[in-house]
Design a protein around this motif. Structure first.
Motif, PDB file in Angstrom:
ATOM      1  N   ILE A 110       3.213 -11.974   0.766  1.00 33.60           N
ATOM      2  CA  ILE A 110       4.165 -11.010   1.317  1.00 33.60           C
ATOM      3  C   ILE A 110       3.779  -9.653   0.736  1.00 33.60           C
ATOM      4  CG2 ILE A 110       6.576 -10.291   1.448  1.00 33.60           C
ATOM      5  CD1 ILE A 110       7.325 -13.260   1.004  1.00 33.60           C
ATOM      6  N   PRO A 111       3.319  -8.712   1.561  1.00 33.45           N
ATOM      7  CA  PRO A 111       2.867  -7.418   1.038  1.00 33.45           C
ATOM      8  C   PRO A 111       3.951  -6.740   0.207  1.00 33.45           C
ATOM      9  CG  PRO A 111       2.237  -7.656   3.326  1.00 33.45           C
ATOM     10  CD  PRO A 111       3.153  -8.803   3.016  1.00 33.45           C
ATOM     11  N   GLN A 112       3.530  -6.183  -0.908  1.00 32.23           N
ATOM     12  CA  GLN A 112       4.471  -5.538  -1.813  1.00 32.23           C
ATOM     13  C   GLN A 112       3.759  -4.520  -2.683  1.00 32.23           C
ATOM     14  OE1 GLN A 112       5.687  -8.514  -4.985  1.00 32.23           O
ATOM     15  NE2 GLN A 112       4.740  -9.840  -3.451  1.00 32.23           N
ATOM     16  N   GLU A 113       4.545  -3.840  -3.488  1.00 29.13           N
ATOM     17  CA  GLU A 113       4.050  -2.803  -4.374  1.00 29.13           C
ATOM     18  C   GLU A 113       2.845  -3.295  -5.168  1.00 29.13           C
ATOM     19  OE1 GLU A 113       3.416   0.524  -6.396  1.00 29.13           O
ATOM     20  OE2 GLU A 113       4.915   0.405  -4.828  1.00 29.13           O
ATOM     21  N   CYS A 114       1.823  -2.437  -5.282  1.00 28.97           N
ATOM     22  CA  CYS A 114       0.636  -2.757  -6.079  1.00 28.97           C
ATOM     23  C   CYS A 114      -0.172  -1.477  -6.302  1.00 28.97           C
ATOM     24  CB  CYS A 114      -0.233  -3.816  -5.392  1.00 28.97           C
ATOM     25  SG  CYS A 114      -0.883  -3.341  -3.787  1.00 28.97           S
ATOM     26  N   GLY A 115      -1.111  -1.530  -7.228  1.00 24.53           N
ATOM     27  CA  GLY A 115      -2.080  -0.461  -7.397  1.00 24.53           C
ATOM     28  C   GLY A 115      -1.675   0.719  -8.247  1.00 24.53           C
ATOM     29  N   ASN A 116      -0.506   0.698  -8.868  1.00 30.85           N
ATOM     30  CA  ASN A 116      -0.048   1.847  -9.646  1.00 30.85           C
ATOM     31  C   ASN A 116      -0.780   1.948 -10.985  1.00 30.85           C
ATOM     32  OD1 ASN A 116       2.055   4.008  -9.749  1.00 30.85           O
ATOM     33  ND2 ASN A 116       2.553   2.961 -11.660  1.00 30.85           N
ATOM     34  N   HIS A 117      -0.996   3.193 -11.435  1.00 33.69           N
ATOM     35  CA  HIS A 117      -1.601   3.450 -12.752  1.00 33.69           C
ATOM     36  C   HIS A 117      -0.789   4.528 -13.463  1.00 33.69           C
ATOM     37  CE1 HIS A 117      -5.149   0.996 -12.029  1.00 33.69           C
ATOM     38  NE2 HIS A 117      -5.110   1.465 -10.801  1.00 33.69           N
ATOM     39  N   LEU A 118      -0.319   4.207 -14.666  1.00 36.58           N
ATOM     40  CA  LEU A 118       0.513   5.097 -15.472  1.00 36.58           C
ATOM     41  C   LEU A 118      -0.317   6.054 -16.323  1.00 36.58           C
ATOM     42  CD1 LEU A 118       3.064   2.498 -16.873  1.00 36.58           C
ATOM     43  CD2 LEU A 118       3.523   4.206 -15.109  1.00 36.58           C
ATOM     44  N   PHE A 119       0.355   7.095 -16.812  1.00 38.55           N
ATOM     45  CA  PHE A 119      -0.175   8.056 -17.791  1.00 38.55           C
ATOM     46  C   PHE A 119      -1.488   8.690 -17.322  1.00 38.55           C
ATOM     47  CE2 PHE A 119       2.064   4.676 -20.297  1.00 38.55           C
ATOM     48  CZ  PHE A 119       3.239   5.395 -20.470  1.00 38.55           C
ATOM     49  N   THR A 120      -1.518   9.082 -16.059  1.00 38.89           N
ATOM     50  CA  THR A 120      -2.729   9.617 -15.448  1.00 38.89           C
ATOM     51  C   THR A 120      -2.923  11.085 -15.776  1.00 38.89           C
ATOM     52  OG1 THR A 120      -2.394   8.063 -13.626  1.00 38.89           O
ATOM     53  CG2 THR A 120      -3.959   9.867 -13.260  1.00 38.89           C
ATOM     54  N   LYS A 121      -4.148  11.423 -16.186  1.00 38.76           N
ATOM     55  CA  LYS A 121      -4.517  12.821 -16.419  1.00 38.76           C
ATOM     56  C   LYS A 121      -5.296  13.395 -15.247  1.00 38.76           C
ATOM     57  CE  LYS A 121      -4.439  12.906 -21.411  1.00 38.76           C
ATOM     58  NZ  LYS A 121      -5.183  13.134 -22.644  1.00 38.76           N
ATOM     59  N   GLU A 122      -6.067  12.536 -14.553  1.00 39.60           N
ATOM     60  CA  GLU A 122      -6.810  13.024 -13.390  1.00 39.60           C
ATOM     61  C   GLU A 122      -7.201  11.889 -12.459  1.00 39.60           C
ATOM     62  OE1 GLU A 122     -11.363  13.817 -14.006  1.00 39.60           O
ATOM     63  OE2 GLU A 122     -10.306  14.550 -15.789  1.00 39.60           O
ATOM     64  N   ASP A 150       1.784  19.663 -17.066  1.00 42.49           N
ATOM     65  CA  ASP A 150       2.663  19.592 -18.228  1.00 42.49           C
ATOM     66  C   ASP A 150       2.875  18.185 -18.774  1.00 42.49           C
ATOM     67  OD1 ASP A 150       4.088  18.891 -15.969  1.00 42.49           O
ATOM     68  OD2 ASP A 150       5.934  19.883 -16.585  1.00 42.49           O
ATOM     69  N   LYS A 151       2.714  17.186 -17.928  1.00 48.18           N
ATOM     70  CA  LYS A 151       2.854  15.793 -18.357  1.00 48.18           C
ATOM     71  C   LYS A 151       2.014  14.930 -17.429  1.00 48.18           C
ATOM     72  CE  LYS A 151       6.994  15.205 -15.560  1.00 48.18           C
ATOM     73  NZ  LYS A 151       8.372  14.835 -15.467  1.00 48.18           N
ATOM     74  N   THR A 152       1.701  13.735 -17.878  1.00 48.22           N
ATOM     75  CA  THR A 152       0.916  12.830 -17.033  1.00 48.22           C
ATOM     76  C   THR A 152       1.768  12.352 -15.864  1.00 48.22           C
ATOM     77  OG1 THR A 152       1.526  10.895 -18.348  1.00 48.22           O
ATOM     78  CG2 THR A 152      -0.514  12.051 -18.969  1.00 48.22           C
ATOM     79  N   PHE A 153       1.110  11.789 -14.865  1.00 47.21           N
ATOM     80  CA  PHE A 153       1.795  11.232 -13.707  1.00 47.21           C
ATOM     81  C   PHE A 153       1.297   9.812 -13.505  1.00 47.21           C
ATOM     82  CE2 PHE A 153      -1.852  13.764 -12.222  1.00 47.21           C
ATOM     83  CZ  PHE A 153      -2.575  12.843 -11.495  1.00 47.21           C
ATOM     84  N   SER A 154       1.878   9.107 -12.570  1.00 49.51           N
ATOM     85  CA  SER A 154       1.309   7.829 -12.152  1.00 49.51           C
ATOM     86  C   SER A 154       0.832   8.008 -10.719  1.00 49.51           C
ATOM     87  CB  SER A 154       2.309   6.675 -12.283  1.00 49.51           C
ATOM     88  OG  SER A 154       3.399   6.835 -11.420  1.00 49.51           O
ATOM     89  N   PHE A 155      -0.053   7.133 -10.276  1.00 51.71           N
ATOM     90  CA  PHE A 155      -0.599   7.257  -8.930  1.00 51.71           C
ATOM     91  C   PHE A 155      -1.026   5.893  -8.424  1.00 51.71           C
ATOM     92  CE2 PHE A 155      -4.607   6.637 -10.948  1.00 51.71           C
ATOM     93  CZ  PHE A 155      -5.460   6.176  -9.962  1.00 51.71           C
ATOM     94  N   LYS A 156      -1.260   5.850  -7.117  1.00 52.62           N
ATOM     95  CA  LYS A 156      -1.932   4.710  -6.502  1.00 52.62           C
ATOM     96  C   LYS A 156      -2.756   5.245  -5.342  1.00 52.62           C
ATOM     97  CE  LYS A 156       2.275   3.446  -4.093  1.00 52.62           C
ATOM     98  NZ  LYS A 156       3.302   2.431  -3.984  1.00 52.62           N
ATOM     99  N   TYR A 157      -3.860   4.555  -5.060  1.00 51.16           N
ATOM    100  CA  TYR A 157      -4.740   4.914  -3.944  1.00 51.16           C
ATOM    101  C   TYR A 157      -5.038   3.626  -3.198  1.00 51.16           C
ATOM    102  CZ  TYR A 157      -8.493   7.359  -1.432  1.00 51.16           C
ATOM    103  OH  TYR A 157      -9.286   7.936  -0.464  1.00 51.16           O
ATOM    104  N   LEU A 158      -4.411   3.473  -2.036  1.00 49.02           N
ATOM    105  CA  LEU A 158      -4.432   2.210  -1.306  1.00 49.02           C
ATOM    106  C   LEU A 158      -4.768   2.414   0.169  1.00 49.02           C
ATOM    107  CD1 LEU A 158      -1.096   0.707  -2.681  1.00 49.02           C
ATOM    108  CD2 LEU A 158      -3.401  -0.011  -3.306  1.00 49.02           C
ATOM    109  N   PRO A 159      -5.223   1.348   0.840  1.00 52.13           N
ATOM    110  CA  PRO A 159      -5.506   1.437   2.270  1.00 52.13           C
ATOM    111  C   PRO A 159      -4.255   1.291   3.149  1.00 52.13           C
ATOM    112  CG  PRO A 159      -6.185  -0.699   1.448  1.00 52.13           C
ATOM    113  CD  PRO A 159      -5.735   0.100   0.253  1.00 52.13           C
ATOM    114  N   TYR A 160      -3.083   1.157   2.546  1.00 55.64           N
ATOM    115  CA  TYR A 160      -1.820   1.059   3.279  1.00 55.64           C
ATOM    116  C   TYR A 160      -0.791   1.930   2.584  1.00 55.64           C
ATOM    117  CZ  TYR A 160      -4.062  -3.082   5.136  1.00 55.64           C
ATOM    118  OH  TYR A 160      -4.960  -3.938   5.724  1.00 55.64           O
ATOM    119  N   ASN A 161       0.153   2.458   3.366  1.00 60.02           N
ATOM    120  CA  ASN A 161       1.243   3.192   2.735  1.00 60.02           C
ATOM    121  C   ASN A 161       2.438   2.248   2.523  1.00 60.02           C
ATOM    122  OD1 ASN A 161       3.011   3.247   5.085  1.00 60.02           O
ATOM    123  ND2 ASN A 161       1.709   4.874   5.919  1.00 60.02           N
TER     124      ASN A 161
END
Length: 171
Positions: free
Chosen positions: A72-84, A100-111
């Motif tokens: 069942i497709p669900q949340e995935c691919g997140n990375h914490l404390f990202t600088k770049e 000013d602070k790190t962010f988290s991100f994900k880069y996926l083939p689906y939204n």
């Protein structure tokens, strides 16, 4: 003219509406731009309630490799404390740098909407784009047991203003 843009965004949650699972900005890329690198926790995806086993460093990956094909497709691919994050685009590179602070991100083939609307992984549409999402805040994933335990209260978004500053550079 410099190929650089400073971004500042903020979002105020409401005490009258459900809290969103994440707050951030999404950027759409052609599917051909699949490779990327990042400085953050990795190499596996991680969340505010699931990150202790990951190491901070410089990693290379592909959007298609970040997607986890759960039944069942669900949340995935997140990375914490990202600088770049860096996405090569032919002779140029699209980069996002924390300010000013790190962010988290994900880069996926689906939204998120495509994954939410698919009942099974087989229901996902053919991927036409890759999506970079820069998060100011995300909730945890929960699931302390296999019966769908909710996210612990301390890992949910609160009533407050969430904000993020970063630089986008094309070089």
């Amino acid at each position: 003219n410099s190929g650089e843009m400073k971004v500042k965004f903020s979002y105020k949650t409401s005490s009258f509406a459900p809290k969103p699972p994440l707050i951030g900005l999404r950027f759409k890329f052609d599917k051909e731009f699949n490779d990327f690198s990042y400085v953050a926790l990795g190499p596996k995806d991680n969340y505010v309630d699931r990150y202790k086993g990951q190491k901070y460093g410089l990693y290379n990956s592909r959007a298609t490799d970040e997607f986890v094909p759960y039944s069942i497709p669900q949340e995935c691919g997140n990375h914490l404390f990202t600088k770049e994050v860096n996405i090569p685009m032919g002779e140029k590179t699209f980069s996002v740098y924390s300010l000013d602070k790190t962010f988290s991100f994900k880069y996926l083939p689906y939204n998120e909407f495509e994954m939410e609307n698919a009942e099974r992984v087989e229901d996902l549409p053919p991927s036409r784009f890759n999506y970079l999402t820069i998060h100011s805040a995300t909730k945890g994933v929960g699931g302390d047991d296999s019966w769908g335990a909710p996210v612990h209260k301390k890992y949910r978004l609160k009533n407050r203003i969430y904000s993020q500053k970063f630089i986008i550079k094309i070089h």
